[in-house]
Design a protein around this motif. Structure first.
Motif, short mmCIF file in Angstrom:
data_model
loop_
_atom_site.label_atom_id
_atom_site.label_comp_id
_atom_site.label_asym_id
_atom_site.label_seq_id
_atom_site.Cartn_x
_atom_site.Cartn_y
_atom_site.Cartn_z
N HIS A 97 80.46 17.96 51.17
CA HIS A 97 80.62 19.02 50.47
C HIS A 97 79.77 18.62 49.29
O HIS A 97 79.51 20.43 48.80
CB HIS A 97 82.16 18.28 49.61
N CYS A 98 79.42 17.93 48.79
CA CYS A 98 78.74 17.59 47.36
C CYS A 98 76.38 16.98 47.77
O CYS A 98 76.61 17.03 46.90
CB CYS A 98 79.05 16.81 46.60
N CYS A 136 83.34 13.39 44.99
CA CYS A 136 84.32 14.63 44.45
C CYS A 136 85.81 14.92 45.03
O CYS A 136 86.32 15.37 44.90
CB CYS A 136 83.51 15.86 45.52
N CYS A 159 78.40 12.97 52.42
CA CYS A 159 79.60 13.85 51.68
C CYS A 159 78.92 14.78 52.62
O CYS A 159 78.11 15.22 51.49
CB CYS A 159 79.99 13.80 50.53
N CYS A 197 85.06 10.67 49.34
CA CYS A 197 84.09 10.42 48.49
C CYS A 197 84.57 10.45 47.08
O CYS A 197 85.32 10.61 46.28
CB CYS A 197 82.95 12.20 48.81
#
Ligand code: SF4
Ligand SMILES: [Zn+2]
Lengths: 158, 50, 632
Positions: free
Chosen positions: B29-30, B12, B27, B9
């Motif tokens: 995560h973010c 992040c 993504c 990504c």
């Protein structure tokens, strides 16, 4: 039975094959002494590998006046240097440029398939040259052709 | 289940999973959404923002 | 032996050549390539010599591993005193020249003087011949190479040549080999032109003996496989350096409309790397390279239909792309091809052109000064201005002298908008958000540049224990941090020096990918090829010695701490665009000072950035001692 499959579209002109061929056979790096030759002109956009195809009915064997060329267990046509007199008849007669003259030693040289494991093939990262069983080779050649066509189609060039 | 492969990504910089052949991915995560291109059929990469 | 290559000292004024062995002692101290090049220049070019004086040296070097079947060893190092910086002028070129030079018997050419009339050199089998080049003068870089091949009558001749730009001494003219391989930076082509040296051609049949062929072959293959197994190499193999565009324009560290913005945003979408694929004919590579980062491309339709070219690289996507507000692959390809034929550093050219465009926007330059309008996105204006620079016509004659001289001419605060360090234009990356990158371009001995120390892996935010293992020091994972980044840059300066001195490709080193071969792999490679044994510490020491020698050359030529700063703009203006973590970032002066101080300490230099006596004696660097032999 195995054969070389060459796809010039995949040859990048890096000449790892030439360098390693001279290294394997002559113990030195010197592309001009390689059994495989890349005809190359980056300005005209040419990269074309040339190597002995170990013909079924080899002209070199036929024309050699002292019968110096024999076939080994891998199907490689090998020059017996105890007989070879360096007359170059094979070099002149080979229609595909498979036999050549080592510009340093002056000997007539040609591909000997490195004892069944061609080093050029090992070092060719793009598989521009492969050494394959003939049944697979047939498929590979067709696949290369089709891929070339598909690429051209995709780029709108046909 | 479709096969999944990892891309990095750009927001992040963590690795996130992309389903084989997908051209858009998020993504996990973010939450950034990316357009994906495929370097090889097994290697996706962020091409630009979606 | 690999080591059995010579150095030729060539005096063009006298038309004489002396060849010498390269002592093993020198190999142990400097390896080859960039390291040895700078040994010769450091000792023989005194500060009173101006770049275009006959007394300046033009040095060509092959790396110690150049011309071997692994890691992209087709590389050549070209070094001289730079007209742009009056200090280190240094370029590293891909292609196939270096290997052929080695096969012709030479590892280094040390050239001084000025030929009365245009000449070219032909090296073959241990001999150097100085040949007439009157008929080549005026030809572009491709025509020149073709003409030389024809004249010598050997397809395998390789040559490094200058084009129009070098003949005209455009300060950022380069040297070219093949279609697109450039000794791009430092203005080496201008110095070559000043010596009336149009080309150096070579062809050789001399064996490169390898100390352990069996082990070498096995290990070389393993090295290539190690590189090819990385995601980095796979991406590079497909997309070439344009892959960097996707990252930089999305994140926001790509100079746009000069450096007013740090990304074009969605306007820049047409230039995404994948969009180059439709022009592609095939991939090509430098000699000894299994990665093949180069595209051979063709433009099928439109204004530039029919152009067949190699490249373009990421550099050109700034120069004829974001920097001037053009977002069209056709134009980037076309411009790239022109630059290659002109023999000009497309990166510097782009920076100078986009600067002129911004000066026009700010009315420091006017239509009257230029002859036409410089509006962002106007392809014809970009190309025309480029042509004028190459031919030194009109305002092009001023711009051809680079940022320092041109900004003195233009005045009115124009210098602020010129993005350079030491007079050397920066790549179109925008370093203000990444302190380690900023320090790297600032301390680079050849002036602003991304290939002298850029710790590209800093952006990956790698785990700190991993970094510690790689670098040998605790390094902060956070790429926005300043602390420890002085050490990171130091490490990469040494490392890239070794890479350039060995003559392997940086793309196959620990540059953009931490899993590519580095010191631990170079040790066996050196052993199997040369028979010489080095430890990692010894190699790093050589890197430090070579690097410090370049630093000393700059210091003796009047540079110092004042020249170790990124462009002022990077401290003043915050990034206006980009991803949230990039937007609003700029450099902090105080923290930068601390980072610089840490960097100096790490090198063993004093607070003013001058290597201490202790450091110099530890590295066995003395004051320059002339050793160019008598050539009577
Ligand atoms: S990666 Fe690119 S630059 Fe490096 S050797 Fe290969 S083709 Fe040349
Ligand atoms: Zn994310």
């Amino acid at each position: 039975m195995k054969t070389f499959v060459i796809d010039p579209d995949k040859c990048t002109g890096c000449r790892d094959c030439e360098m390693v061929c001279s290294l394997y056979h002559e113990k030195v790096v010197n592309p001009s002494r390689s059994r495989i030759t890349i005809i190359r002109d980056p300005l005209d956009g040419i990269e074309l590998p040339i190597i002995c195809m170990q013909c079924d009915e080899p002209v070199c064997v036929l024309v050699c006046p002292v019968n110096a060329i024999y076939e080994n267990e891998h199907g490689a046509k090998i020059i017996d240097y105890t007989k070879c007199m360096g007359c170059r008849t094979c070099v002149i007669s080979c229609p595909i440029g498979g036999a050549l003259i080592d510009p340093v030693s002056g000997k007539t040289i040609k591909c000997d398939l490195c004892d069944g494991e061609p080093r050029c093939v090992k070092f060719c990262s793009t598989k521009a040259i492969e050494y394959l069983d003939v049944s697979i080779a047939n498929q590979r050649i067709k696949r290369n052709t089709i891929e070339r066509y598909l690429r051209a189609l995709k780029s709108g060039r046909v | 289940m479709a096969e999944k492969f990892q891309a990095r990504c750009l927001n992040c910089r963590n690795r996130f999973e992309v389903e084989k052949g997908n051209e858009i991915a998020e993504c996990h995560h973010c939450g950034s959404k990316w357009r994906i291109s495929w370097v090889t059929p097994e290697q996706p990469k962020v091409q630009g923002p979606a | 032996m690999v080591l059995n290559r010579k150095v030729a000292f060539i005096d063009l004024s006298k038309g004489k050549v002396v060849t010498r062995d390269i002592p093993l002692e020198l190999r142990k101290k400097h390896l080859g390539g960039r390291g040895l090049n700078w040994y010769y220049i450091y000792n023989n070019v005194s500060p009173d010599v101006k770049p275009f004086d006959p007394e300046n040296l033009f040095v060509v070097g092959a790396g110690l591993l150049t011309g071997m079947p692994m890691l992209g060893t087709g590389r050549t190092q070209i070094s001289t005193k730079s007209p742009m910086t009056n200090g280190v002028g240094d370029a590293n070129m891909g292609g196939a020249f270096g290997p052929e030079m080695r096969y012709s018997g030479f590892d280094h050419l040390v050239i001084r003087g000025r030929a009365e009339k245009p000449v070219y050199l032909f090296l073959s089998d241990g001999e150097v011949e100085i040949r007439d080049a009157k008929h080549l003068w005026g030809l572009d870089t491709h025509e020149t190479q073709r003409a030389i091949k024809e004249e010598i009558g050997d397809e395998r001749v390789e040559s490094m040549v200058i084009g129009k730009a070098g003949e005209k001494r455009v300060y950022f003219a380069n040297v070219m080999n093949g279609n697109k391989n450039a000794g791009g930076r430092g203005g080496t082509g201008a110095v070559m032109g000043s010596k009336n040296l149009k080309a150096i051609a070579c062809r050789g049949l001399i064996d490169l003996e390898v100390s352990d062929p069996e082990k070498f072959m096995e290990y070389a293959l393993q090295m290539n496989e190690q590189v090819l197994s990385t995601k980095w190499a796979k991406t590079l193999s497909r997309l070439g350096t344009p892959l960097l565009y996707d990252v930089s324009y999305t994140t926001g560290f790509i100079g746009t409309k000069n450096w007013q913005y740090n990304t074009p945003g969605s306007e820049g979408e047409p230039l995404e790397a994948e969009n180059l694929q439709k022009y592609m004919i095939k991939h090509v590579a430098c000699m000894g390279c299994s990665v093949h980062c180069r595209h051979r491309v063709k433009i099928d339709r439109g204004k530039y239909a029919g152009v067949v070219a190699e490249g373009p690289e990421y550099t050109m996507m700034g120069s004829f792309g974001t920097l001037v507000g053009c977002y069209d692959w056709d134009f980037v390809i076309k411009g790239n091809d022109e630059c290659n034929k002109w023999g000009i550093d497309n990166l510097s050219l782009g920076a100078v052109i986009s600067w002129a465009f911004e000066l026009y926007q700010r009315e420091i330059l006017t239509e009257k000064d230029v002859g036409f309008r410089l509006q962002w996105g106007d392809q014809d204006a970009v190309l025309e201005l480029a042509r004028m620079i190459v031919n030194r016509e009109g305002i092009g004659d001023i711009l051809a002298n680079g940022f320092i001289e041109a900004s003195k001419k233009f005045g009115e605060g124009s210098e602020y908008y010129a993005i350079h360090v030491k007079g050397h234009p920066d790549l179109h990356t925008d370093e203000r958000g990444v302190p380690s990158f900023a320090l790297g371009i600032a301390t680079s001995t050849r002036g602003a540049d991304h290939l002298r120390s850029r710790p590209a892996i800093d952006l990956f935010q790698l785990p700190e224990d991993f970094l510690e293992k790689l670098i040998g020091y605790k390094i902060k994972s956070d790429f926005t941090a300043y602390e420890t980044k002085g050490i990171l840059v130091w490490w990469f300066e040494l490392y890239f020096n070794i890479v350039d001195s060995l003559g392997v490709c940086k793309f196959q080193s620990t540059f953009n990918c931490p899993h590519c071969p580095q010191y631990d792999e170079y040790i066996p490679l050196l052993k199997y090829t040369t028979g010489m044994k080095f430890s990692k510490e010894e190699l790093m020491q050589i890197g430090e010695r070579n690097y410090t020698m370049e630093r000393m050359f700059n210091i003796l030529n009047g540079m110092g701490k004042k020249d170790d700063y990124p462009p002022a703009r990077f401290f003043e203006e915050a990034n206006p665009r980009g991803l949230p973590f990039m937007k609003g970032r700029k450099l902090d002066r105080e923290k930068y000072e601390e980072m610089l101080a840490e960097y100096y300490r790490q090198h063993g230099w004093n607070d003013d950035g001058i290597p201490t006596d202790e450091t110099l004696s530890k590295l066995e660097i003395g004051m320059p001692e002339k050793n160019f032999p008598e050539v009577e």
